[in-house]
Design a protein around this motif. Structure first.
Motif, short mmCIF file in Angstrom:
data_model
loop_
_atom_site.label_atom_id
_atom_site.label_comp_id
_atom_site.label_asym_id
_atom_site.label_seq_id
_atom_site.Cartn_x
_atom_site.Cartn_y
_atom_site.Cartn_z
N ARG A 203 42.32 19.21 -69.13
CA ARG A 203 41.04 19.04 -68.43
C ARG A 203 40.91 17.68 -67.75
NH1 ARG A 203 36.06 20.96 -72.02
NH2 ARG A 203 37.18 21.96 -73.71
N LYS A 204 41.86 16.79 -67.91
CA LYS A 204 41.80 15.51 -67.18
C LYS A 204 42.49 15.72 -65.83
CE LYS A 204 41.06 12.16 -70.78
NZ LYS A 204 41.27 10.76 -71.19
N LEU A 205 41.74 15.51 -64.77
CA LEU A 205 42.18 15.88 -63.44
C LEU A 205 42.54 14.64 -62.62
CD1 LEU A 205 39.40 18.52 -62.69
CD2 LEU A 205 41.66 18.90 -63.70
N GLU B 235 32.94 15.08 -66.48
CA GLU B 235 32.25 16.15 -67.20
C GLU B 235 33.17 17.32 -67.54
OE1 GLU B 235 29.29 16.15 -68.57
OE2 GLU B 235 29.04 14.07 -67.88
N GLU B 236 34.32 17.39 -66.88
CA GLU B 236 35.29 18.44 -67.21
C GLU B 236 35.78 18.31 -68.65
OE1 GLU B 236 36.19 20.98 -65.35
OE2 GLU B 236 35.02 20.36 -63.60
N SER B 237 35.71 17.10 -69.21
CA SER B 237 36.19 16.87 -70.57
C SER B 237 35.13 17.10 -71.64
CB SER B 237 36.74 15.44 -70.71
OG SER B 237 37.91 15.28 -69.93
N HIS C 299 47.73 21.92 -76.41
CA HIS C 299 48.21 21.68 -75.05
C HIS C 299 49.59 21.01 -75.09
CE1 HIS C 299 48.25 20.21 -70.88
NE2 HIS C 299 48.39 18.98 -71.34
N TYR C 300 49.72 19.96 -75.91
CA TYR C 300 51.01 19.27 -75.99
C TYR C 300 52.06 20.14 -76.67
CZ TYR C 300 49.14 14.97 -74.08
OH TYR C 300 48.60 14.05 -73.23
#
Length: 282
Positions: free
Chosen positions: A47-49, A60-62, A73-74
């Motif tokens: 979610r980090k763009l 705000e995506e985070s 994710h990782y």
């Protein structure tokens, strides 16, 4: 480096950044370990763009992003690699390395000033103060938290000159999900929180914990407390501590000393023969 990595002889090395930061915080280490012969990657949290500037605009995506989603994710990125990678994490990234190793992922792990997993009962005052921008405001639990220059300086670059601290703030600081701070901060009050690791796990890969004695966010005493919890495990666990280092020591003027020490430790653990289970990621 040893030739027991990918087909071109490179061992994958994945860098996992910490909270209130982006992969840009690894810029020195990307260059250093690439030159040392590793196949280096530094993926962002989910979610980090974009880069730092875009993250500030899309913070705000985070909102609501938690530990489980980040670690999953990782884990999925690791599963895509041809060989198990070396995992190097800083702060919350260090905690994520511990969690990933506990899952049986990674060939070796380095946790630099790692955020504490469940089971570390005593937190220093400076750690509580550094986390206060998130923890002191319950409304931020499912939102995002932005640090002021003063807060970033205290938590990340307290050994820097005011000018260098301001430059580091402009270059590295990004807003962060508040949820991870509540998940870690109240882990000891829950039966199976997402920050739980099995300290006695005998099957995990070698782990190096790195402490920094001028670190306000994760003081060396807190990093060492984690090392002590791992002493009951037969799996290889080591500890290194460095003087006059702040939390963001990867961006400090003497960052190469720490990188070289990590590199030396990796030389030792990567010289060990690769087992059949290490040939293919879990």
């Amino acid at each position: 480096m040893a030739s027991a990595g990918s087909e071109n002889g490179q061992i994958p090395l994945m860098l996992i950044h910490g909270a209130w930061l982006s992969a840009r915080s690894w810029e020195n280490y990307v260059d250093y370990f690439t030159k040392r012969g590793f196949a280096v990657s530094a993926p962002e949290w989910p979610r980090k763009l974009g880069d730092v500037e875009e993250m500030r605009e899309t913070a705000e995506e985070s909102a609501g992003l938690g530990v489980q989603e980040i670690v999953d994710h990782y884990a999925s990125l690791i599963d895509e690699l041809a060989r198990p990678p070396v995992l190097v994490g800083h702060s919350y990234g260090g905690l994520f390395v511990e969690l990933l190793l506990d899952r049986g992922l990674g060939r070796a792990g380095v946790a630099m000033s790692p955020a504490p997993p469940k089971g570390i009962l005593k937190l220093p005052f400076s750690t509580l103060k550094a986390g206060a921008p998130a923890l002191a405001h319950p409304s931020k639990r499912h939102g995002v938290v932005t640090l002021t220059l003063e807060e970033f300086t205290y938590g990340f670059v307290n050994t820097f000159t005011p000018e260098n601290a301001a430059a580091a703030y402009e270059r590295y600081a990004v807003p962060e999900t508040g949820q991870i701070f509540y998940e870690a901060g109240f882990a000891n009050f829950h039966l199976h929180p997402p920050t739980e690791v099995q300290f006695k796990n005998a099957e995990r890969a070698p782990l190096l914990i790195v402490g920094a004695d001028d670190d306000n966010t994760v003081p060396a005493s807190l990093a060492k407390a984690q090392f002590k919890r791992y002493e009951s495990s037969p799996a290889k666990t080591d500890y290194l501590e460095f003087e006059r280092r702040p939390h963001l020591h990867m961006a400090a003027a003497d960052w190469q000393e720490v990188a070289a020490a990590i590199d030396s430790w990796l030389d030792g653990v990567l010289d060990a023969p690769i087992t059949e289970t290490e040939e293919t990621p879990a």
